[in-house]
Write an enzyme that holds these catalytic residues in place. Structure first.
Site, short mmCIF file in Angstrom:
data_model
loop_
_atom_site.label_atom_id
_atom_site.label_comp_id
_atom_site.label_asym_id
_atom_site.label_seq_id
_atom_site.Cartn_x
_atom_site.Cartn_y
_atom_site.Cartn_z
N ASP A 91 0.80 -1.23 0.00
CA ASP A 91 0.00 0.00 0.00
C ASP A 91 0.82 1.27 0.00
OD1 ASP A 91 0.66 -0.64 2.85
OD2 ASP A 91 -0.47 1.19 3.23
N ASP A 94 5.37 0.23 3.51
CA ASP A 94 5.53 -1.02 4.25
C ASP A 94 5.46 -2.21 3.31
OD1 ASP A 94 2.85 -1.25 3.61
OD2 ASP A 94 2.17 -0.54 5.56
N TYR A 243 -6.18 0.82 8.37
CA TYR A 243 -7.21 1.17 7.39
C TYR A 243 -8.59 0.79 7.92
CZ TYR A 243 -3.50 2.08 4.03
OH TYR A 243 -2.39 2.61 3.39
N GLU A 470 5.81 9.82 3.39
CA GLU A 470 5.44 8.49 2.90
C GLU A 470 4.58 8.57 1.64
OE1 GLU A 470 3.83 4.19 4.51
OE2 GLU A 470 3.06 6.00 5.44
#
Length: 489
Positions: A91, A94, A243, A470
């Site tokens: 995603d 990570d 999430y 990120e």
């Protein structure tokens, strides 16, 4: 944790008024004041925004792989459940596959391709490849086991305690799913939306694959409608706080049904939409909250076909836009001094990119007349801001321009590649030497768009500040359409 904790830290954005506008120009709504300087190369940015997805790939990489510092990973994914769940995308920074945001990424990539594929030129094929990398995986998740939808691979809590390359990951590759007894209408509705939208992309180029996508989308949507419940409740710490479905699952039911209706023209989906009573208002659009996107999609029929049946969705779309525009009396959107729309401090660009996939006809916000050219100009200025036309003259797309983020919060990018360092760094061996260092990342994740600057237009380029540094698939998926539009204009 990364971009997802913002919802816990800052709370759920107020659900205000929702919806859409005609040709879905899914662009960044960074509202930059004043005269736009510079001359962004939209074609170059488009190519790089799509290339980024190769850096997020999980599974066995093809010989055509262009981001060559990446290698095969996750080749045993699904083994713990005796199914093949290889493929798909990580995603963000990570090594976890979260299907909820991955499906949204797929839907948005498909939507941008549907609307602006004719302006993509040679990048249309690359966009289709990026979509198919996701849908091949989502098909596995939806068809491997009857009455069960696999929704993720990799223990996120274990993964986030490590700083290691995806090629080396040795954390448990747990498999997560929803079922008739542990439902997940939100992730199922989003998966159905992704498969239905992608079926339209491939309808002419690969009719057989398109039919498979649509058939599976129907099955998954029926599952979402029949077995109601939030996947956050079913899976708990496997998806929260990363999430969580903070907005509930009604928006995904609306979103999934809207895409099935577009793909099939089956009035049963419209009847279901009308029966939902999904009138929650909003001034945001993201991987979590789909109300605005669904209403944008539905309002197309009012705007393009002049069908009064869909007039309520068009009205909701106008209300949504009026809450975004800076000069509107009903605006509820904050802007930075440099003119960037600012929603949440953690990974703000994800909201910016997802909100402005809209182009409209003329309408009014109180006594303020808004034209389609006004919105297109705003969208262009927001894209330009991301590409370097901003107070810092910094591009927020890695590898684009001369000054861009060099220390992004991304495991694979920040650690030496397998080719340059064959030995594993282990779970925590990468922290001291590569996470906490001020050195630039050794591998360039070309095309990645980071979380972006803060509310004062400041950006620190600090790997440890995940909220700014990120990248994520759903940030990029949102800008592909606008870049294609601008590149082809």
């Amino acid at each position: 944790r990364l971009t997802k904790l913002s919802h816990i830290q800052l709370g759920i954005m107020a659900l205000q008024r929702a919806a859409s506008l005609c040709l879905v120009f899914f662009s960044f709504t960074f509202l930059f004041w004043g005269t736009v300087q510079g001359n962004p190369n939209y074609g170059d940015a488009l190519a790089k925004s799509i290339l980024f997805f190769q850096g997020q790939r999980s599974g066995r990489l093809p010989t055509s792989q262009q981001i060559t510092w990446r290698s095969n990973s996750g080749l045993s994914d699904g083994l713990l459940a005796n199914v093949d769940l290889t493929g798909g995308y990580y995603d963000a920074g990570d090594n976890v596959k979260f299907n909820f945001p991955m499906a949204f990424t797929t839907t948005m990539l498909s939507w941008g391709t549907l609307e602006y594929g004719g302006r993509m030129g040679s990048e249309l094929q690359n966009a289709s490849i990026a979509i198919r990398w996701a849908t091949d995986y989502l098909l596995k998740c939806a068809t491997a086991t009857p009455n069960r939808l696999y929704v993720g691979v990799g223990d996120p809590n274990a993964d986030h305690k490590c700083w290691e390359r995806p090629e080396d990951m040795d954390t448990v590759r747990s498999v997560y799913s929803v079922s008739t007894s542990n439902p997940g209408s939100d992730v199922a509705g989003e998966t159905a939306a992704a498969l239905a939208a992608a079926s339209l992309v491939f309808r002419t180029a690969d009719p057989k694959y398109s039919s498979l996508l649509l058939k599976t989308a129907k099955t998954v949507m029926q599952f979402a409608m029949q077995y109601r419940g939030a996947y956050s409740d079913s899976l708990g710490p496997a998806v929260c706080p990363f999430y969580c479905s903070y907005s509930g699952y009604k928006d995904e039911l609306l979103w999934g049904a809207a895409w099935l209706f577009r793909a099939t023209n089956n009035v049963s989906y419209l009847n279901f939409i009308n029966s939902l009573g999904a009138n929650d208002a909003t001034d945001i659009f993201s991987w979590d909250n789909k109300f605005a996107g669904a209403r944008v999609l539905l309002s197309r029929r009012a705007l393009l076909d002049n069908d009064k049946t869909y007039e309520p969705f068009r009205q909701q779309a106008e209300d949504f836009i009026c809450r975004i525009l800076p000069n509107s009396p009903s605006s509820s959107t904050q802007y930075t001094p440099g003119g960037l729309m600012f929603k949440l401090s953690a990974s703000n660009l994800q909201y910016v990119t997802s909100i402005t996939f809209l182009i409209s006809t003329t309408f009014n916000c109180g006594n303020v007349l808004v034209t389609s050219s006004t919105l297109r100009n705003l969208a262009k200025k927001q894209v330009d801001y991301i590409l370097g036309v901003n107070p810092l003259n910094k591009s927020y797309m890695v590898g684009y321009g001369t000054d861009y983020p060099k220390r992004i919060h991304h495991r694979g990018s920040s650690l030496p590649s397998l080719a340059s360092h064959p030995l594993s760094f282990g779970c925590d061996g990468g922290f001291q030497s590569f996470f906490y260092t001020a050195n630039p990342n050794p591998n360039i994740l070309t095309g990645a768009i980071v979380g972006g600057p803060n509310q004062n237009d400041a950006y620190s380029d600090d790997r440890t500040d995940y909220s700014q540094s990120e990248p994520a698939t759903y940030i990029n998926a949102a800008i592909v359409g606008p870049l294609a539009y601008l590149a082809g204009s």
